[in-house]
Enzyme design. Structure first.
Site, PDB file in Angstrom:
ATOM      1  N   ARG A 106       0.801  -1.221   0.000  1.00 23.24           N
ATOM      2  CA  ARG A 106       0.000   0.000   0.000  1.00 23.24           C
ATOM      3  C   ARG A 106       0.839   1.277   0.000  1.00 23.24           C
ATOM      4  NH1 ARG A 106      -5.193  -1.614   3.539  1.00 23.24           N
ATOM      5  NH2 ARG A 106      -3.593  -2.699   4.692  1.00 23.24           N
TER       6      ARG A 106
ATOM      7  N   HIS B  25       7.284 -22.681   8.089  1.00 26.35           N
ATOM      8  CA  HIS B  25       8.713 -22.606   7.740  1.00 26.35           C
ATOM      9  C   HIS B  25       9.554 -23.633   8.502  1.00 26.35           C
ATOM     10  CE1 HIS B  25       9.189 -20.007  11.314  1.00 26.35           C
ATOM     11  NE2 HIS B  25      10.473 -20.265  11.243  1.00 26.35           N
TER      12      HIS B  25
ATOM     13  N   LYS C 231      13.354 -26.336   7.523  1.00 30.10           N
ATOM     14  CA  LYS C 231      14.640 -26.385   8.228  1.00 30.10           C
ATOM     15  C   LYS C 231      15.311 -27.732   7.951  1.00 30.10           C
ATOM     16  CE  LYS C 231      13.092 -23.382  12.002  1.00 30.10           C
ATOM     17  NZ  LYS C 231      13.968 -22.260  12.226  1.00 30.10           N
TER      18      LYS C 231
ATOM     19  N   GLU D 258      12.571 -19.472  23.246  1.00 26.22           N
ATOM     20  CA  GLU D 258      13.199 -18.296  22.636  1.00 26.22           C
ATOM     21  C   GLU D 258      13.622 -17.336  23.733  1.00 26.22           C
ATOM     22  OE1 GLU D 258      11.162 -16.891  18.809  1.00 26.22           O
ATOM     23  OE2 GLU D 258       9.539 -17.837  19.916  1.00 26.22           O
TER      24      GLU D 258
ATOM     25  N   ASP E 191       0.504 -19.375  17.955  1.00 28.42           N
ATOM     26  CA  ASP E 191       1.681 -18.926  17.199  1.00 28.42           C
ATOM     27  C   ASP E 191       2.666 -20.073  16.954  1.00 28.42           C
ATOM     28  OD1 ASP E 191       3.337 -16.970  15.987  1.00 28.42           O
ATOM     29  OD2 ASP E 191       4.524 -16.778  17.812  1.00 28.42           O
TER      30      ASP E 191
ATOM     31  N   HIS F  11       4.109 -25.119  14.158  1.00 27.21           N
ATOM     32  CA  HIS F  11       5.490 -25.625  14.194  1.00 27.21           C
ATOM     33  C   HIS F  11       5.653 -26.847  15.106  1.00 27.21           C
ATOM     34  CE1 HIS F  11       6.100 -21.943  12.171  1.00 27.21           C
ATOM     35  NE2 HIS F  11       6.333 -21.174  13.211  1.00 27.21           N
TER      36      HIS F  11
ATOM     37  N   LYS G 235       8.416 -17.446  24.981  1.00 25.78           N
ATOM     38  CA  LYS G 235       9.305 -16.317  24.680  1.00 25.78           C
ATOM     39  C   LYS G 235       9.974 -15.868  25.968  1.00 25.78           C
ATOM     40  CE  LYS G 235       7.179 -14.758  20.469  1.00 25.78           C
ATOM     41  NZ  LYS G 235       8.188 -15.205  19.512  1.00 25.78           N
TER      42      LYS G 235
HETATM   43  C1  BG6 Z   1       7.146 -17.676  13.846  1.00 25.44           C
HETATM   44  C2  BG6 Z   1       6.441 -17.108  15.039  1.00 25.44           C
HETATM   45  O1  BG6 Z   1       6.274 -18.472  13.084  1.00 25.44           O
HETATM   46  O2  BG6 Z   1       8.232 -18.480  14.286  1.00 25.44           O
HETATM   47  C3  BG6 Z   1       7.414 -16.295  15.888  1.00 25.44           C
HETATM   48  O3  BG6 Z   1       5.382 -16.278  14.589  1.00 25.44           O
HETATM   49  C4  BG6 Z   1       8.607 -17.128  16.268  1.00 25.44           C
HETATM   50  O4  BG6 Z   1       6.779 -15.792  17.061  1.00 25.44           O
HETATM   51  C5  BG6 Z   1       9.209 -17.767  15.024  1.00 25.44           C
HETATM   52  O5  BG6 Z   1       9.563 -16.265  16.879  1.00 25.44           O
HETATM   53  C6  BG6 Z   1      10.296 -18.735  15.390  1.00 25.44           C
HETATM   54  O6  BG6 Z   1      10.936 -19.147  14.220  1.00 25.44           O
HETATM   55  P1  BG6 Z   1      12.439 -19.632  14.243  1.00 25.44           P
HETATM   56  O7  BG6 Z   1      12.705 -20.070  12.845  1.00 25.44           O
HETATM   57  O8  BG6 Z   1      13.255 -18.455  14.673  1.00 25.44           O
HETATM   58  O9  BG6 Z   1      12.477 -20.740  15.244  1.00 25.44           O
END
Ligand code: BG6
Length: 519
Positions: free
Chosen positions: A63, A199, A203, A237, A256, A261, A361
């Site tokens: 945008r 994602h 990995k 994290e 999240d 994941h 976190k």
């Molecule tokens: C994301 C989450 O999908 O994955 C984030 O939204 C998180 O909150 C992140 O920090 C962690 O990804 P990675 O690859 O750093 O483990």
């Protein structure tokens, strides 16, 4: 004929590296954080090693009014500062940047799509590929209007090349919204053209779970309830919410991290061997694991889950604020930044084996790993009591310090027959050197090649929400927990220890890099 200046590959791709089909990649959300931090550094690297076709272009949509040059300049900075762009050089970037174009527009409005179509046709007239890969990297609420807009403009099907769509997470926020989004997507795109990205599946270490289990003959025979006592999956994290407070307030740690994941790590750890390494065989078996996970009643949710939220504390010796003090967070927020869950898989292989899963976190350490704890020997030959017998643990370190360790008891040198715990340790860095492709490089290349094995299928996403939604619903009805309940930089809420009912099970210590030497 394509007469444009072609960027030169900067590194010769090893013969084994595949190349993506020619394509025009259209990114929605091109001025956003993900494009800047992850997608473009990954594309740049793929181009540098010769993995993108020579006929590869990117059209970014956003945008903010930007010229092509201003768009390129923004992305340059992201790639230059990213450790994901392993091969960054000014010359390399200048070559790559010629591939980038920008189109300003409001993708929530149907009127935008004729402009998009015209722009794509203009690029294609000038040599861009007829193969089109759409990438939806916007906030979740924009996905439905974008998919509908593409459908209405006739952009979802193209007689002259393939058309695919990549959808970023979050894919819905509960079972119903995920189902509704799937319905919209399936009215416009065929399922084989839809690539839902998680994602973690890109990995290297996550893909290696399947290699470890199904590419070796010695682990699979013991990979079941007869030999395994329990399994722990951790994604800890040290980072806080950074600048994503608005998203995180709505989402929380369960949605999240666990809904996608961590459930993916669990399915790869628990799935049956597929008949072939192809998209349908692999995804079919993963879905079966998800279907076998016991759904929790409200009472079970209160016994088998723990929520946490960080208060002020210290990370790496530096004072950091609590979640409620972060910019953009409601000072009385009830959003969880930590979650621990005990899952059970009701099938022949796993009956009775708890899967303890936790994500949070601002914890003591950054550590993502799967620890498979084996049963103790039936007799305490070398210990004073069965309680002192070490048990074997296979630890798959997803990140950092990627590798796999097998712990076992060895005779302590000396006159006595005393066992001490030692490790056999495989390290990616030692075995293969430092640079492995990033998750986004792997997944973008797979999408360009039409390989959906590492993407989640429609029924898989819905099966994930089927497990998570009852937990969210029960939490909404249960008395709210007393937040904050763990200090930044700690192991997480104390209540997480109480989640585990068996004496011999215990979370590995984050502060000691996941070691369980104290057991
Ligand atoms: C994301 C989450 O999908 O994955 C984030 O939204 C998180 O909150 C992140 O920090 C962690 O990804 P990675 O690859 O750093 O483990």
């Amino acid at each position: 004929m394509d007469t444009r200046v072609q960027p030169k590959p900067h590194k010769v791709a090893p013969a084994s590296l595949p190349q993506g089909d020619s394509c025009l990649l259209v990114i929605f959300g091109a001025t956003g954080d993900l494009t800047h931090r992850k997608l473009v550094p990954a594309l740049y690297d793929l181009a540098c090693v010769g993995c993108t076709s020579r006929n590869f272009d990117v059209l970014g949509i956003g945008r903010t009014k930007l010229t092509d040059d201003a768009f390129r300049e923004r992305l340059r900075e992201g790639a230059a500062n990213s450790k994901d762009a392993h091969n960054f050089t000014a010359e390399g970037w200048n070559d790559f940047a010629k591939r980038l174009r920008f189109l300003v527009g409001d993708a929530s409005q149907p009127e935008f799509y004729p402009h998009l179509k015209a722009k794509m046709e203009e690029m294609q007239k000038n040599g861009a590929s007829q193969n089109v890969l759409f990438y939806i990297s916007t906030s979740a609420s924009l996905a439905p209007p974008i998919v509908e807009g593409l459908g209405a403009a006739g952009l979802a099907r193209n007689g002259q090349g393939w058309t695919r769509i990549i959808l970023e997470k979050p894919f819905g926020r509960d079972l119903q919204s995920a189902h509704e989004l799937n319905e919209i997507v399936s009215r416009v795109f065929d399922e084989p053209s839809v690539y839902r990205i998680d994602h973690y599946l890109g990995k290297e270490t996550v893909q290696n779970i399947m290699m470890f289990r199904f590419g070796n003959s010695m682990f699979e025979p013991v990979w079941n309830r007869n030999y395994i006592e329990y399994i722990e999956i951790t994604a800890a994290e040290t980072l806080g919410v950074e600048n994503r407070a608005a998203f995180y307030e709505e989402t929380g740690a369960l949605r999240d991290m666990v809904a996608n994941h961590l459930l993916q790590l669990l399915t790869l750890t628990a799935m049956e061997p597929p008949v072939a390494f192809d998209a349908d065989a692999v995804r079919g078996h993963k879905v079966e694991v998800l279907r076998a996970i016991a759904l929790m009643s409200k009472d079970e949710v209160s016994r088998h889950t723990v929520r946490g939220q960080y208060g002020p504390g210290q990370i790496d010796g530096k004072a950091v604020p609590g979640y409620r003090q972060e910019k953009g967070v409601d000072p009385s927020s009830r959003t969880e930044t930590y979650v621990a869950v005990e899952f059970h898989i009701n099938n022949w292989r796993w009956a009775g084996v708890p899967f303890y899963v936790r994500a949070g976190k601002r914890l003591a350490n950054q550590l993502t790993e799967i620890a498979v704890h084996f049963k103790r020997t039936p007799q305490a030959l070398f210990s004073r009591s069965p309680k002192d017998v070490h048990h074997n643990v296979i630890t798959m370190r997803i990140q950092p310090n990627e590798g796999i360790a097998v712990s076992f008891g060895a005779k302590q040198p000396g006159p006595q027959m005393r066992a001490i715990r030692v490790n056999m340790d495989f390290s990616y860095r030692d075995a293969f050197g430092g640079e492995t492709p990033t998750a986004y490089e792997t997944l973008l290349l797979d999408a360009m090649r039409g390989d959906a094995t590492l993407f989640t299928r429609r029924d898989e996403v819905e099966a994930e929400w089927r497990i998570i939604t009852p937990i969210e619903e029960a939490w909404a009805e249960l008395p709210p927990p007393q937040f904050p309940n763990y200090a930044a930089g700690s192991e997480g809420p104390e209540a997480a220890d109480g989640l585990i009912q068996y004496d011999r099970h215990r979370w590995r210590r984050l502060a000691q890099n996941g070691s369980d030497e104290d057991q």
